[in-house]
Design a protein around this motif. Structure first.
Motif, mmCIF file in Angstrom:
data_model
loop_
_atom_site.group_PDB
_atom_site.id
_atom_site.type_symbol
_atom_site.label_atom_id
_atom_site.label_comp_id
_atom_site.label_asym_id
_atom_site.label_seq_id
_atom_site.Cartn_x
_atom_site.Cartn_y
_atom_site.Cartn_z
ATOM 1 N N ALA A 165 -10.284 0.683 -3.522
ATOM 2 C CA ALA A 165 -9.580 1.202 -2.354
ATOM 3 C C ALA A 165 -9.707 2.716 -2.295
ATOM 4 O O ALA A 165 -10.104 3.368 -3.261
ATOM 5 C CB ALA A 165 -8.119 0.805 -2.433
ATOM 6 N N ARG A 184 -7.673 6.414 -1.482
ATOM 7 C CA ARG A 184 -6.564 7.061 -2.180
ATOM 8 C C ARG A 184 -5.293 6.215 -2.091
ATOM 9 O O ARG A 184 -5.096 5.495 -1.123
ATOM 10 C CB ARG A 184 -6.292 8.430 -1.573
ATOM 11 N N PRO A 185 -4.417 6.368 -3.079
ATOM 12 C CA PRO A 185 -3.132 5.657 -3.013
ATOM 13 C C PRO A 185 -2.344 6.060 -1.771
ATOM 14 O O PRO A 185 -2.463 7.183 -1.282
ATOM 15 C CB PRO A 185 -2.411 6.111 -4.281
ATOM 16 N N VAL A 186 -1.549 5.129 -1.272
ATOM 17 C CA VAL A 186 -0.734 5.342 -0.088
ATOM 18 C C VAL A 186 0.725 5.502 -0.522
ATOM 19 O O VAL A 186 1.255 4.673 -1.261
ATOM 20 C CB VAL A 186 -0.862 4.143 0.886
ATOM 21 N N ARG A 220 -7.850 -3.727 -3.049
ATOM 22 C CA ARG A 220 -7.868 -3.457 -1.606
ATOM 23 C C ARG A 220 -7.027 -2.237 -1.280
ATOM 24 O O ARG A 220 -7.416 -1.403 -0.480
ATOM 25 C CB ARG A 220 -7.318 -4.653 -0.824
ATOM 26 N N ASN A 221 -5.840 -2.209 -1.877
ATOM 27 C CA ASN A 221 -4.902 -1.117 -1.600
ATOM 28 C C ASN A 221 -4.131 -0.768 -2.856
ATOM 29 O O ASN A 221 -3.846 -1.632 -3.685
ATOM 30 C CB ASN A 221 -3.900 -1.515 -0.508
ATOM 31 N N HIS A 222 -3.784 0.499 -2.968
ATOM 32 C CA HIS A 222 -2.930 0.992 -4.047
ATOM 33 C C HIS A 222 -1.799 1.758 -3.377
ATOM 34 O O HIS A 222 -2.036 2.741 -2.679
ATOM 35 C CB HIS A 222 -3.732 1.891 -4.978
ATOM 36 N N TYR A 223 -0.585 1.281 -3.568
ATOM 37 C CA TYR A 223 0.598 1.929 -3.004
ATOM 38 C C TYR A 223 1.406 2.551 -4.130
ATOM 39 O O TYR A 223 1.532 1.971 -5.214
ATOM 40 C CB TYR A 223 1.481 0.915 -2.268
ATOM 41 N N ASP A 260 -2.866 -4.149 -4.662
ATOM 42 C CA ASP A 260 -3.215 -5.304 -3.848
ATOM 43 C C ASP A 260 -4.688 -5.608 -4.095
ATOM 44 O O ASP A 260 -5.560 -4.811 -3.750
ATOM 45 C CB ASP A 260 -2.955 -4.980 -2.370
ATOM 46 N N HIS A 261 -4.943 -6.760 -4.731
ATOM 47 C CA HIS A 261 -6.318 -7.175 -5.049
ATOM 48 C C HIS A 261 -6.733 -8.350 -4.165
ATOM 49 O O HIS A 261 -5.906 -9.179 -3.786
ATOM 50 C CB HIS A 261 -6.420 -7.605 -6.516
ATOM 51 N N ASP A 262 -8.023 -8.422 -3.865
ATOM 52 C CA ASP A 262 -8.529 -9.565 -3.102
ATOM 53 C C ASP A 262 -8.799 -10.736 -4.048
ATOM 54 O O ASP A 262 -8.540 -10.645 -5.251
ATOM 55 C CB ASP A 262 -9.769 -9.188 -2.275
ATOM 56 N N LYS A 306 5.395 2.286 4.451
ATOM 57 C CA LYS A 306 4.665 3.551 4.427
ATOM 58 C C LYS A 306 5.498 4.688 5.010
ATOM 59 O O LYS A 306 6.238 4.506 5.969
ATOM 60 C CB LYS A 306 3.368 3.427 5.216
#
Length: 158
Positions: free
Chosen positions: A15, A17-19, A96-99, A88-90, A52
């Protein structure tokens, strides 16, 4: 000699950058307010109301906005007390995403939880036994809830 990272910025399997996101931790009368997530990550699991942080929005402001949007509960933000990673992994295990979830202790003011926005359900859970509750919790929910409850007792008398 420059330091190198094992992660390559243009690698399509990772992913961006982290959100930054916020979670509202509301403790009241020995219970914590949780929502059942309608979307990924953690679809179908119970976690804190949150989401977010919008551009130009403060952390506390985002926490109470997301809390109201997802539960119709109004609360007063007190302070940030911890942060946790949510990955969040597929299906193939690719990120997919890093929060980065920034936890804000909030004091309930008014409202009965009603699911809204991206929540399927919203309700109070007793803190005692949350770790052993017969529901699917998002990662770190029980430990963050316990930390929030300890802080609420010290600072808010809740």
């Amino acid at each position: 000699m420059p330091l190198s990272s094992p992660l390559k910025p243009n690698d399509p399997t990772i992913a961006g950058r982290p959100v930054a996101a916020t979670i509202a931790v509301v403790v009241r009368e020995g219970s914590v307010l949780l929502v059942k997530r309608a979307n990924m990550p953690d679809e179908g699991k119970w976690g804190f109301p949150g989401g977010k942080i919008e551009a130009g929005e403060g952390i506390n402001e985002a926490a109470v906005r997301e809390l109201f949007e997802e539960t119709r509960v109004v609360a007063k933000p007190h302070r940030v007390f911890t942060a946790v990673d949510a990955f969040d992994h597929d299906e193939q295990g690719r990120l997919r995403n890093h929060y980065i979830l920034i936890a804000v202790l909030c004091e309930w003011e008014t409202g009965t939880p009603v699911a809204g926005d991206d929540a399927l359900e919203a309700r109070w859970f007793p803190l005692d036994g949350l770790e052993h509750a017969d529901v699917a919790l998002s990662m770190d929910v029980a430990s963050v809830a316990r930390s929030g409850a300890d802080l609420a007792l010290q600072e808010l008398g809740a």
